[in-house]
Scaffold this motif. Sequence first.
Motif, mmCIF file in Angstrom:
data_model
loop_
_atom_site.group_PDB
_atom_site.id
_atom_site.type_symbol
_atom_site.label_atom_id
_atom_site.label_comp_id
_atom_site.label_asym_id
_atom_site.label_seq_id
_atom_site.Cartn_x
_atom_site.Cartn_y
_atom_site.Cartn_z
ATOM 1 N N ASN A 35 14.758 -1.983 1.890
ATOM 2 C CA ASN A 35 15.114 -2.261 3.276
ATOM 3 C C ASN A 35 14.093 -1.596 4.201
ATOM 4 N N PRO A 36 13.908 -2.124 5.413
ATOM 5 C CA PRO A 36 12.952 -1.502 6.336
ATOM 6 C C PRO A 36 13.373 -0.071 6.679
ATOM 7 N N PRO A 37 12.496 0.915 6.555
ATOM 8 C CA PRO A 37 12.863 2.303 6.878
ATOM 9 C C PRO A 37 13.124 2.519 8.360
ATOM 10 N N PHE A 63 4.136 -7.619 -1.955
ATOM 11 C CA PHE A 63 4.853 -7.064 -3.106
ATOM 12 C C PHE A 63 6.299 -7.527 -2.964
ATOM 13 N N ARG A 64 6.741 -8.404 -3.852
ATOM 14 C CA ARG A 64 8.027 -9.082 -3.692
ATOM 15 C C ARG A 64 8.982 -8.769 -4.842
ATOM 16 N N ASN A 65 10.292 -8.901 -4.557
ATOM 17 C CA ASN A 65 11.298 -8.742 -5.603
ATOM 18 C C ASN A 65 11.482 -10.065 -6.345
ATOM 19 N N ASP A 66 12.418 -10.109 -7.282
ATOM 20 C CA ASP A 66 12.611 -11.300 -8.121
ATOM 21 C C ASP A 66 13.064 -12.510 -7.311
ATOM 22 N N VAL A 125 11.713 1.365 -4.707
ATOM 23 C CA VAL A 125 11.421 0.843 -6.048
ATOM 24 C C VAL A 125 10.238 1.568 -6.667
ATOM 25 N N GLY A 126 9.433 2.242 -5.849
ATOM 26 C CA GLY A 126 8.294 2.978 -6.384
ATOM 27 C C GLY A 126 7.449 3.583 -5.285
ATOM 28 N N LEU A 185 9.952 -9.761 0.374
ATOM 29 C CA LEU A 185 8.977 -8.680 0.434
ATOM 30 C C LEU A 185 9.654 -7.314 0.388
ATOM 31 N N TYR A 186 9.073 -6.392 -0.380
ATOM 32 C CA TYR A 186 9.436 -4.983 -0.245
ATOM 33 C C TYR A 186 8.745 -4.441 1.015
ATOM 34 N N HIS A 187 9.239 -3.328 1.526
ATOM 35 C CA HIS A 187 8.741 -2.772 2.785
ATOM 36 C C HIS A 187 7.940 -1.508 2.493
ATOM 37 N N GLU A 188 6.632 -1.621 2.712
ATOM 38 C CA GLU A 188 5.731 -0.503 2.447
ATOM 39 C C GLU A 188 5.798 0.506 3.588
#
Length: 388
Positions: free
Chosen positions: A47-49, A18-21, A242-243, A25-28
């Motif tokens: 960002n990484p939690p 799941f990537r931004n524009d 982001v969600g 990668l977003y961090h799940e």
Amino acid sequence: MTYYYRLGKIPPKRHTQFRNDSGELYHEELVSSLGFSGVYSNIYHKNPPTNVKKVGPSTPYSYKILKDYGLKMTHLKTSGINYTGNDFLESRVPLMVNSSCIISICYPDQLSMPYIFKNADGDEMIYVYEGQGNLNSQFGKLPFKKGDYIVIPRTTMYQIEVEGEIKPKFLIVESKAPIETVGRYRNELGQLLEHSPYCERDLHPPIEINDYSDHKGDVEMKIKKGDALHQYFYGYHPFDIVGWDGFLYPYTFSIYDFEPITGRIHQPPPVHQTFQARGAFVVCSFVPRLFDYHPLSIPAPYNHSNIDSDEVLFYTEGEFMSRKGIDTGSFTLHPGGIPHGPHPGTMEKSIGKKETKEYAVMVDTFAPLHLTENCLPYLDEEYPYSWQ
């Protein structure tokens, strides 16, 4: 048990790219209960939690049990308190505790909360006695107002943002067990039943994701674990999501939306049950309701020996018909082992009455409660003799 909910942007499948524009990668992050066997949500961070900038010192954060208090009916005259400290954590005052829960009041003098708080010890139920505002967390913005219960799963990172000029007053119950909707109100798939005193429409999740993309500077987080507050600093804002989607998130339920169950004769307290923490305690809401309609009914409650629970009542609005000398904002504790009941004269006085307009929050615990030394200024020494 809440219902499935989603907010913001999420990928079609869990645990996939799941990537931004820009292609990053977003961090799940999976936030789960009971290991991997309970309710959970998947959150997607910018960002990484796990990216901590600095770990600060830990500071003691506990209470002292009031020793040699004995077995007594107890009235805490807390009705006149305006504030109990400066900020949200300093003003959190534990009054009654046991192995499963901590019952506190929190009347902060400051309206701002400059740090983020996370309770790593347990779930929290915050009852909003006064005030309104928003609870901001990694799940988004959750509005609250007077009369709301805010149910917060453990390890939720949150800040309370107060709106208006009324200083907030909170009743807080911390729980080792998850705080849930009542099991007998749900069908086998978890949906609230037709005869439940509330339904999913009355449970309010976060309404929007806050935008922290322009945040600059370090963010302080205080984590409650054990008998200490642990200080962490992040170089980005931990609410940078982001969600998310799932069943685990903070939500509100208003005491004003509780639909009372009444009967031809006096109904027992379980009909007022609102939440459960299995094996630990139940929470009940006493709200305005019509009285019993049997021609010989006695609306005031009958005497009761609670042999396996301690009963705490926090009086919030109106006049509680079975008690004398109790003001709103006060507590009573009726411990297991001795019977309790209506004050003298209140049974006769209740006969013929058609309704009550009281509001109160009741916490019934299954392990004995202990008073803390914080109770000393508020003890009503005459209350154990008030049935004479």
